[in-house]
Motif scaffolding. Structure first.
Motif, mmCIF file in Angstrom:
data_model
loop_
_atom_site.group_PDB
_atom_site.id
_atom_site.type_symbol
_atom_site.label_atom_id
_atom_site.label_comp_id
_atom_site.label_asym_id
_atom_site.label_seq_id
_atom_site.Cartn_x
_atom_site.Cartn_y
_atom_site.Cartn_z
ATOM 1 N N ALA A 131 0.783 -1.405 -0.293
ATOM 2 C CA ALA A 131 -0.112 0.385 -0.276
ATOM 3 C C ALA A 131 0.703 1.368 -0.248
ATOM 4 N N ILE A 132 2.193 1.395 0.031
ATOM 5 C CA ILE A 132 3.026 2.447 0.461
ATOM 6 C C ILE A 132 3.868 2.509 -0.698
ATOM 7 N N ASP A 133 3.404 3.853 -1.946
ATOM 8 C CA ASP A 133 4.155 2.855 -3.040
ATOM 9 C C ASP A 133 5.670 3.779 -3.129
ATOM 10 N N CYS A 134 5.662 4.855 -1.862
ATOM 11 C CA CYS A 134 7.361 5.806 -2.388
ATOM 12 C C CYS A 134 7.895 5.705 -0.743
ATOM 13 N N VAL A 135 9.529 5.528 -0.875
ATOM 14 C CA VAL A 135 9.739 6.332 0.169
ATOM 15 C C VAL A 135 10.210 7.447 0.000
ATOM 16 N N GLY A 136 10.393 8.815 1.071
ATOM 17 C CA GLY A 136 11.433 9.892 0.694
ATOM 18 C C GLY A 136 12.488 9.486 1.885
ATOM 19 N N VAL A 137 13.101 9.176 1.783
ATOM 20 C CA VAL A 137 14.978 9.692 2.076
ATOM 21 C C VAL A 137 15.730 10.842 2.123
ATOM 22 N N GLY A 138 15.586 10.504 4.222
ATOM 23 C CA GLY A 138 16.564 11.876 5.029
ATOM 24 C C GLY A 138 15.386 12.928 4.838
ATOM 25 N N GLU A 139 16.265 13.752 4.902
ATOM 26 C CA GLU A 139 15.634 15.462 4.659
ATOM 27 C C GLU A 139 13.992 15.904 3.996
ATOM 28 N N GLY A 140 12.994 15.981 3.780
ATOM 29 C CA GLY A 140 11.607 16.023 3.600
ATOM 30 C C GLY A 140 11.777 17.467 2.019
ATOM 31 N N GLU A 141 12.553 18.481 3.157
ATOM 32 C CA GLU A 141 12.180 20.101 2.461
ATOM 33 C C GLU A 141 12.854 20.085 1.040
ATOM 34 N N GLU A 142 14.009 19.818 0.833
ATOM 35 C CA GLU A 142 13.365 19.470 -1.018
ATOM 36 C C GLU A 142 13.447 18.434 -1.557
ATOM 37 N N LEU A 160 14.536 8.593 -3.552
ATOM 38 C CA LEU A 160 13.043 8.387 -3.457
ATOM 39 C C LEU A 160 13.755 7.264 -3.701
ATOM 40 N N VAL A 161 12.796 5.619 -2.704
ATOM 41 C CA VAL A 161 12.870 4.464 -2.799
ATOM 42 C C VAL A 161 11.279 4.547 -3.587
ATOM 43 N N TRP A 162 11.553 4.016 -4.066
ATOM 44 C CA TRP A 162 10.013 3.999 -5.467
ATOM 45 C C TRP A 162 10.306 1.976 -6.043
ATOM 46 N N ARG A 163 8.797 1.341 -6.429
ATOM 47 C CA ARG A 163 8.188 0.507 -7.070
ATOM 48 C C ARG A 163 8.005 0.834 -8.273
ATOM 49 N N ASN A 164 9.152 0.283 -9.170
ATOM 50 C CA ASN A 164 8.503 0.177 -10.966
ATOM 51 C C ASN A 164 8.444 -1.331 -11.460
ATOM 52 N N GLY A 165 6.961 -0.992 -11.571
ATOM 53 C CA GLY A 165 5.916 -2.551 -11.789
ATOM 54 C C GLY A 165 6.784 -3.073 -10.530
ATOM 55 N N GLY A 166 6.828 -3.987 -10.739
ATOM 56 C CA GLY A 166 7.567 -5.256 -9.403
ATOM 57 C C GLY A 166 9.382 -4.962 -8.741
ATOM 58 N N GLU A 167 9.535 -4.186 -9.343
ATOM 59 C CA GLU A 167 10.423 -3.900 -8.662
ATOM 60 C C GLU A 167 11.228 -2.608 -8.032
ATOM 61 N N ILE A 168 11.989 -3.064 -6.495
ATOM 62 C CA ILE A 168 12.573 -1.540 -6.052
ATOM 63 C C ILE A 168 13.301 -0.675 -6.184
ATOM 64 N N VAL A 169 12.776 0.515 -6.913
ATOM 65 C CA VAL A 169 14.461 1.026 -7.270
ATOM 66 C C VAL A 169 15.076 2.222 -6.528
ATOM 67 N N GLU A 170 16.114 1.841 -5.766
ATOM 68 C CA GLU A 170 16.804 2.619 -4.684
ATOM 69 C C GLU A 170 17.190 4.621 -5.603
ATOM 70 N N ASN A 171 16.850 5.096 -5.983
ATOM 71 C CA ASN A 171 17.729 6.298 -6.249
ATOM 72 C C ASN A 171 18.854 6.637 -5.536
ATOM 73 N N VAL A 172 19.731 8.191 -6.381
ATOM 74 C CA VAL A 172 20.641 8.375 -5.361
ATOM 75 C C VAL A 172 20.320 8.624 -4.453
ATOM 76 N N LEU A 173 21.396 9.006 -3.476
ATOM 77 C CA LEU A 173 21.143 9.207 -2.244
ATOM 78 C C LEU A 173 20.806 11.352 -2.511
ATOM 79 N N ARG A 174 19.834 11.551 -2.409
ATOM 80 C CA ARG A 174 20.175 13.394 -2.369
ATOM 81 C C ARG A 174 21.115 14.216 -0.711
ATOM 82 N N PRO A 175 21.979 14.762 -1.380
ATOM 83 C CA PRO A 175 22.770 15.024 -0.221
ATOM 84 C C PRO A 175 22.239 15.983 0.697
ATOM 85 N N LEU A 176 22.741 16.134 1.519
ATOM 86 C CA LEU A 176 22.196 17.002 3.034
ATOM 87 C C LEU A 176 21.646 18.189 2.136
ATOM 88 N N ILE A 177 20.592 18.974 3.270
ATOM 89 C CA ILE A 177 20.327 20.477 2.607
ATOM 90 C C ILE A 177 21.999 21.189 2.912
#
Ligand code: B12
Ligand code: SF4
Length: 512
Positions: A131-142, A160-177
């Motif tokens: 039921a959860i579509d994606c996760v925002g890793v770390g600070e949310g302001e940006e 962002l970590v998200w689902r592409n079809g059945g696959e879990i995709v971990e995008n590059v880490l966002r730098p700290l603000i």
């Protein structure tokens, strides 16, 4: 876009203010809650508005903001995105069930989650809860505005970590603000809730009925205590807002009538110059509120304490943790008993009204004698209040990794649990022994307090007596001796459950 920002909280840490204690009227439709405000969503709401989005906030401590009410609001208002915010593993089951309920009612509305636990467990959460579509890793302001601008292209959103079809995709880490001064101040008015300054206990321990809020002036901590996940959340960095930016927010809070502020910084006391600037600013601007914070004993600049007192700091909490150097070193605390004594006595000497000591017991390698030494140490210190919790282990901490390496925890099966070390680690005293020692320790400590420092004890009880019923004060005093009822109890690792063990096999390991 329209965004729902929902804070899911742990019921153990909030309570409605009992009617008989409610001496002032909050105003139409507002309620009073003993607990901390949801600073994460309060921080994100004005940032999203600045980007042109419409935001509605919910906080599950409100009786009219329960799962059914949120689901109904989703059905009526059809937000474009639902963002769920929560802090820790203890609330994850509630988040999951809320997400499932909301998804059932509105399958096409994306649900994104964020916060400390989500940051550490992003891929696991997506694997666990469809039921959860994606996760925002770390600070949310940006991250959150970026996500809202790229709903159709989640692959482009760093962090962002998200689902592409059945696959879990971990995008590059966002730098700290880099610049924490760039954001508007948190929105503390849109929720119809007035928060009451209280101890986060299941007894209504009200400290004052002053208008109360929390504030964050810095993020992170450069130390690496084995039980703490701040270093991994904040990537070992300490970043801070300028003293002018902090004072601007304090001025606003002062003008809004806030008279009590708790700084939720992981380590407010790190930089002398900044403490001094903030304190001088509070004094020069004649700000009216009292405030409190937490910090390490080794960082307290002795020359800052008189200034902090002058700037209305009335509460200081130190992570004392243990009364033996052996245990402090095992926890990688990087502090000495001498530093603890010095910091506490200086804080009291300079007139900080309440000095609190956080202690942990049931640490790896700690003996019954060591626990007793901690209580004796606490009795010697000039602390006003203290808490002795059994050491817990959370994913993301060095201790969790140690338990994986030692075969105590199976990361794949235990990731969403939390443990008391005494329940799972053969090098820790059994929970029964730790609890028995704690009872005795508390008895000793209380006796020393009542007979050794009767006036100070009386004064402290008078603070509670101002807003609490006598029966509740008695309950509060009794609370260390009774079992707490937790919304989510500590677990046992999968391996122990498999083997039918309720205790770790301690045979070979001596804890005496
Ligand atoms: C204040 C505090 C509390 C307060 C509660 C605060 C409240 N709102 O009710 C009290 C004392 C009640 C508390 C209790 C507990 N806490 Co606590 N708490 C904190 C503390 C010190 C500060 C939180 C805070 O105000 N942060 C400031 C705001 C601005 O940050 P934020 O909420 O994280 O939000 C930011 C991001 O996370 C993100 N974000 C947040 N939500 C969302 C949502 C989306 C969709 C996105 C994209 C981003 C996003 O954007 C925000 C801005 O950057 C943190 C330490 C920390 N640095 O986080 C520990 C911390 C969160 N707590 C922790 C723990 C363990 C607990 C307890 C379990 C303790 C216990 N044993 O009982 C309980 C249970 C908490 C619960 N489940 O509700 C751990 C969590 C560890 C873990 N892996 O689970 C932390 C990290 C402390 C630590 N040293 O390890 N806590
Ligand atoms: S416990 Fe305190 S000092 Fe230790 S790493 Fe965490 S925030 Fe830093």
């Amino acid at each position: 876009m329209k965004v729902f920002l929902v804070y899911v909280r742990d019921e153990n840490f909030c309570r409605l203010l009992p009617k008989e204690m409610d001496r002032s009227n909050s105003g139409k439709g507002r309620i009073k809650v003993m607990g901390f405000p949801p600073l994460g969503i309060q921080t994100l709401a004005p940032v999203l508005r600045q980007h042109g989005h419409r935001v509605r906030m919910f906080d599950t401590c409100h009786p009219q903001m329960q799962a059914e009410h949120i689901a109904q609001a989703v059905a009526e208002e059809r937000p474009d995105v639902i963002a769920l915010s929560f802090l820790s593993t203890t609330t994850y089951p509630a988040v999951k069930s809320l997400a499932q309920r909301l998804k059932l009612g509105a399958p096409q509305i994306p649900i994104i989650v964020g916060g400390a636990f989500a940051t550490i467990n992003s891929d696991r959460i997506l694997g666990d809860c469809p039921a959860i579509d994606c996760v925002g890793v770390g600070e949310g302001e940006e991250l959150l505005p970026d996500y809202l601008s790229n709903l159709a292209d989640p692959g482009s959103v760093a962090g962002l970590v998200w689902r592409n079809g059945g696959e879990i995709v971990e995008n590059v880490l966002r730098p700290l603000i880099g610049d924490l001064n760039q954001f508007p101040y948190p929105d503390r008015t849109s929720l119809p809730i007035d928060f009451i300054e209280s101890l986060p206990l299941d007894v209504p321990a009200v400290l004052s009925l002053d208008k109360f809020c929390t504030m964050q002036t810095s993020r992170g901590c450069p130390y690496a205590c084995i039980y703490c996940d701040i270093p991994s959340l904040a990537r070992g960095k300490w970043r801070y807002r300028s003293s002018e930016h902090v004072l601007g927010e304090m001025q606003q809070l002062n003008d809004m009538g806030y008279r009590s502020i708790y700084l939720t910084d992981d380590h407010f006391l790190l930089n002398r110059k900044r403490i001094s600037e903030v304190c001088r600013g509070i004094i020069e601007r004649r700000l009216q509120f009292q405030w409190g914070c937490e910090g390490r004993v080794d960082a307290v600049a002795v020359d800052q304490l008189p200034l902090m007192k002058k700037a209305n700091c009335n509460f200081l909490a130190f992570g004392v943790e243990a009364g033996t150097q052996k245990v402090l070193d095992r926890l990688n605390k990087k502090q000495t008993l001498k530093q603890v004594e010095h910091a506490v006595s200086e804080a009291k000497r300079h007139g900080i009204a309440r000095v609190h000591g956080f202690f942990v017991i049931g640490s790896p390698g700690e003996t019954e004698e060591d626990i007793l030494a901690s209580f004796r140490f606490a009795a010697r210190l000039k602390l006003d209040t203290f808490g002795f919790n059994r050491l817990c282990v959370y994913r993301g901490t060095p201790l969790w990794q140690e338990y994986i390496d030692r075969g105590v925890i199976d990361d794949a099966r235990d990731w969403d649990k939390w443990f008391k070390c005494s329940d799972i680690d053969p090098s820790v005293l059994s929970s029964e022994r730790v609890n028995r020692r704690r009872m005795k320790g508390y008895a000793l400590l209380f006796a020393r307090r009542i007979f050794g420092r009767p006036i100070r004890t009386y004064k402290l009880l008078r603070i509670f007596g101002r807003h609490m019923k006598k029966s509740d004060i008695l309950k509060l005093l009794w609370s260390p001796f009774r079992r707490r009822t937790l919304t989510r109890k500590p677990d046992l690792p999968a391996r122990m459950i498999e083997l039918g063990l309720e205790e770790p096999e301690r045979g070979a390991v001596s804890t005496m």
